[in-house]
Design a protein around this motif. Structure first.
Motif, short mmCIF file in Angstrom:
data_model
loop_
_atom_site.label_atom_id
_atom_site.label_comp_id
_atom_site.label_asym_id
_atom_site.label_seq_id
_atom_site.Cartn_x
_atom_site.Cartn_y
_atom_site.Cartn_z
N GLU A 29 22.38 -18.67 7.33
CA GLU A 29 22.92 -17.38 6.89
C GLU A 29 24.24 -16.82 7.39
O GLU A 29 24.17 -16.97 8.72
CB GLU A 29 21.86 -16.26 6.89
CG GLU A 29 22.17 -14.99 6.36
CD GLU A 29 21.21 -13.90 6.81
OE1 GLU A 29 20.14 -14.18 7.35
OE2 GLU A 29 21.27 -12.85 6.36
N GLU A 30 25.19 -16.41 6.87
CA GLU A 30 26.55 -15.91 7.38
C GLU A 30 26.17 -14.44 7.88
O GLU A 30 26.07 -13.37 7.17
CB GLU A 30 27.47 -15.80 6.45
CG GLU A 30 28.74 -15.09 6.88
CD GLU A 30 29.24 -15.81 8.07
OE1 GLU A 30 29.36 -17.15 8.16
OE2 GLU A 30 29.80 -15.24 8.81
N PHE A 31 25.94 -14.28 9.21
CA PHE A 31 25.30 -13.07 9.77
C PHE A 31 26.22 -12.50 10.69
O PHE A 31 26.76 -13.42 11.53
CB PHE A 31 24.14 -13.35 10.15
CG PHE A 31 23.33 -12.13 11.01
CD1 PHE A 31 22.91 -11.12 10.32
CD2 PHE A 31 23.45 -12.22 12.33
CE1 PHE A 31 22.16 -9.95 11.02
CE2 PHE A 31 22.88 -11.24 13.13
CZ PHE A 31 22.53 -9.95 12.54
N SER A 32 26.49 -11.21 10.89
CA SER A 32 27.11 -10.73 11.91
C SER A 32 26.44 -9.38 12.50
O SER A 32 25.96 -8.66 11.59
CB SER A 32 28.68 -10.44 11.65
OG SER A 32 28.72 -9.13 10.76
N PRO A 33 26.27 -9.35 13.48
CA PRO A 33 25.74 -7.85 14.25
C PRO A 33 26.41 -6.74 13.53
O PRO A 33 27.59 -6.62 13.44
CB PRO A 33 25.64 -7.85 15.73
CG PRO A 33 26.03 -9.69 15.98
CD PRO A 33 26.88 -9.95 14.80
N ARG A 34 25.39 -5.56 13.39
CA ARG A 34 26.09 -4.41 12.77
C ARG A 34 27.10 -3.75 13.88
O ARG A 34 28.10 -3.30 13.30
CB ARG A 34 25.00 -3.52 12.88
CG ARG A 34 25.31 -2.10 11.93
CD ARG A 34 24.05 -1.31 11.75
NE ARG A 34 23.36 -1.29 12.96
CZ ARG A 34 22.36 -0.27 13.58
NH1 ARG A 34 22.48 0.67 12.88
NH2 ARG A 34 21.89 -0.37 14.40
N GLY B 159 26.73 -16.77 15.22
CA GLY B 159 25.79 -17.78 14.69
C GLY B 159 26.57 -18.54 13.70
O GLY B 159 27.61 -18.50 13.48
N ALA B 160 25.74 -19.53 13.20
CA ALA B 160 26.10 -20.42 11.90
C ALA B 160 27.79 -21.03 12.44
O ALA B 160 27.81 -21.43 13.41
CB ALA B 160 26.23 -19.78 10.82
N MET B 161 28.51 -20.86 11.38
CA MET B 161 29.83 -21.89 11.38
C MET B 161 30.76 -21.22 12.49
O MET B 161 31.54 -21.79 13.01
CB MET B 161 30.53 -21.95 10.12
CG MET B 161 31.29 -23.08 9.95
SD MET B 161 30.21 -24.46 10.11
CE MET B 161 31.67 -25.56 10.58
N LYS B 162 30.69 -19.88 12.62
CA LYS B 162 31.29 -19.30 13.75
C LYS B 162 31.16 -19.79 15.01
O LYS B 162 32.01 -20.25 15.80
CB LYS B 162 31.21 -17.81 13.75
CG LYS B 162 31.56 -17.18 12.34
CD LYS B 162 31.33 -15.55 12.21
CE LYS B 162 29.84 -15.01 12.84
NZ LYS B 162 28.77 -15.41 11.71
N PHE B 163 29.76 -20.06 15.33
CA PHE B 163 29.59 -20.71 16.70
C PHE B 163 30.05 -22.00 16.74
O PHE B 163 30.52 -22.53 17.70
CB PHE B 163 28.14 -20.55 17.07
CG PHE B 163 27.60 -21.48 18.17
CD1 PHE B 163 27.75 -21.15 19.33
CD2 PHE B 163 27.16 -22.66 17.82
CE1 PHE B 163 27.79 -21.98 20.24
CE2 PHE B 163 26.83 -23.51 18.76
CZ PHE B 163 26.95 -23.08 20.15
N ALA B 164 29.81 -22.89 15.36
CA ALA B 164 30.36 -24.11 15.58
C ALA B 164 32.01 -24.21 15.69
O ALA B 164 32.25 -25.16 16.33
CB ALA B 164 30.12 -24.79 14.15
#
Lengths: 174, 361
Positions: B66-71, B241-246
């Motif tokens: 899931e493409e997620f970013s903290p609030r 998370g996800a691709m941003k971490f990658a």
């Protein structure tokens, strides 16, 4: 002028304008960084690689890092004052800024028109620099022969500044 | 611009990008298998033969998450940081020469994306930009651990840049040029009669300081304090998370490839042929009856193999050191950088300058 240079200049101008009106200091600092990178790109496109890389190393790689670092360290995020409380000061400052800008532009325009005809070209153009072995060699040679004294004086001044900074910081720590 | 110039430029960019991004899955696989080998574990071995397909499975996992970013994050800078992290080292690769020249269709093709006479400063410029993703990610995440990691990271990178720059300066005095091509040409002779005249033999202290500083610049163990799992959870990229971490993950490896290519060019002869390769070039050229052009192209191919071997070796050393040495404490790191490496590289610089002055007399 190539279209790439026009595009880069437009981006640089937009970033420069946003740097002034942005609210958070870190946005301003990063816009300034963007302006510096765009200028470096323009220097690179007109074939002046040395100036472009020096611009990146000195401004983008060193000075702006210090700016961003200190802004982050001091967390200047919500430290803005609302200058719009007094409309007289707000519009007055805008008018003064515009007036000053117009004067500068007019002065530059007059200077260029007056001296354009009698402009003297220096001895270094593209061909001579290439023949002498590239920009870096020519610059190094000039720095260490013709401008040797001023070069050494500037390095001494920098050394003094470093020592002064250390002394000032150390007093606070103790 | 002529069609030929355009095509050769695009081909060179694609070659460098393709090789550098194409070996990433293998390096990541090697890092995990190498780590488990050094620690007496098995490591990932289920997906494909020897677990070789594991990076592919990881990519699928990253892409389908899931493409997620903290609030609370600052959205723009939060997304900008991983992009900058990957762009800076890739740009620096543009001035690494991966061969002298190939001759295609009667025209010379210099095997370097951007042949400019200030190549080394260009690499330094983009190495200097590598501090921004760390700062941006840490600051935009609005997380105490991220900010701590970013502060550590920027202090560390800025401090070690000084010793790195001084070590580099001592080599620039030896070579007398900024151009990577000329440096490699300088290193193609022999030194003291039997050694290849690589920078590492001419200036061993400079090479050592540079090599240590490179570890700090790329945030690799034993200097991976900006990440420091046991202290800061994951440091500056904690909230990603996800691709941003990658992207951060890939950026670390691309930066390692760039650093390895940089040190190979500066200190280990760059693309100059390894022992035995000159004979191989002769053998192949004679076997197929190549003339001048074909011989040059075979030589260019072997030069590419040469720098590829060197870069692979340094990637191996990166991984080897990571799983051999424990992490430094932050004050130890700063002591090493400012009290040992900085004076050492300064003294070395003075020594090299005097030696070069008297040898050039």
């Amino acid at each position: 002028m190539s279209p790439a240079i026009v595009i880069l200049s437009v981006i640089a101008a937009v970033l420069a304008a946003y740097m002034v009106i942005a609210k958070s200091p870190i946005t301003s600092a990063l816009c300034l960084l963007g302006v510096l990178i765009m200028t470096a790109a323009i220097y690179g496109l007109i074939g002046e690689h040395l100036i472009a890389t020096i611009q990146l190393v000195v401004y983008a790689g060193a000075i702006m890092v210090l700016f961003v670092f200190s802004i982050m360290l001091l967390n200047l995020n919500n430290d803005e004052t609302d200058y719009r409380k007094n409309p007289l000061i707000f519009f007055g400052s805008i008018a003064a800024g515009l007036g000053l800008f117009t004067l500068i532009v007019l002065g530059l325009k007059e200077y260029f028109e007056k001296h354009h005809a009698q402009r003297l070209l220096g001895m270094f153009n593209h061909e001579t620099v290439q023949k002498l072995g590239g920009n870096s060699k020519v610059l190094a040679h000039a720095l260490f022969t013709q401008f040797y004294i001023s070069f050494e004086v500037i390095s001494l001044a920098l050394l003094t500044a470093v020592v002064g900074a250390v002394v000032l910081a150390k007093r606070k720590v103790d | 611009m002529e069609m030929f110039d355009l095509i050769q430029m695009v081909a060179k960019v694609l070659l460098v990008l393709g090789v550098c991004l194409g070996v990433l899955p293998f390096i990541i696989w090697f890092e995990r298998r190498g780590a488990s080998w050094m620690q007496g574990r098995v490591g990932p071995n289920r997906v494909g033969p020897f677990g070789l397909m594991q990076p592919l499975a990881d990519v699928i996992k990253f892409l389908s998450k899931e493409e997620f970013s903290p609030r609370e994050v600052n959205k723009f800078y939060y997304y900008l940081a991983p992009i900058v992290a990957l762009i800076a080292p890739i740009c620096a690769l543009a001035v690494i020469p991966f061969g002298s020249k190939a001759i295609i269709d009667g025209k010379e093709v210099i095997l370097q994306i951007a042949p400019m006479d200030t190549g080394i400063i260009f690499i330094l410029a983009f190495a200097g930009l590598e501090v921004y993703p760390v700062i941006l990610a840490g600051w935009a995440s609005k997380n105490k651990y991220s900010v701590l990691g970013a502060l550590r990271g920027s202090a560390q990178i800025v401090s070690y840049e000084i010793s790195m720059g001084l070590a580099l300066l001592s080599m620039l005095i030896v070579y007398g040029t900024f151009s990577p091509q000329e440096m490699v040409t300088w290193q193609s002779g022999t030194f003291l009669g039997f050694l290849p005249s690589w920078g590492v033999f001419v200036n061993p202290i400079g090479a050592m300081v540079f090599w240590i500083a490179i570890f700090a610049e790329t945030n690799r163990l034993p200097f991976d304090l900006p990440e420091g799992e046991s202290e800061l959870v994951a440091g500056y990229h904690l909230e990603y998370g996800a691709m941003k971490f990658a992207l951060f993950f890939m950026a670390e490896y691309v930066a390692m490839i760039m650093a390895s290519a940089f040190i190979s060019t500066m200190f280990f002869g760059g693309y100059s042929l390894l022992p035995g390769m000159a004979e191989a070039v002769n053998f192949i050229s004679n076997h197929f009856g190549f003339l001048e052009t074909g011989r040059q192209n075979v030589k260019a191919f072997f030069e590419f193999i040469s720098i590829f071997t060197k870069v692979s070796f340094f990637m191996f050393v990166f991984i080897w050191v990571r799983w051999t040495l424990p992490r430094f404490r932050f004050d130890q790191l700063m002591d090493l950088g400012w009290k040992i490496l900085f004076p050492l590289s300064l003294i070395n610089l003075v020594g090299v300058t005097i030696a070069v002055y008297f040898l050039n007399q």
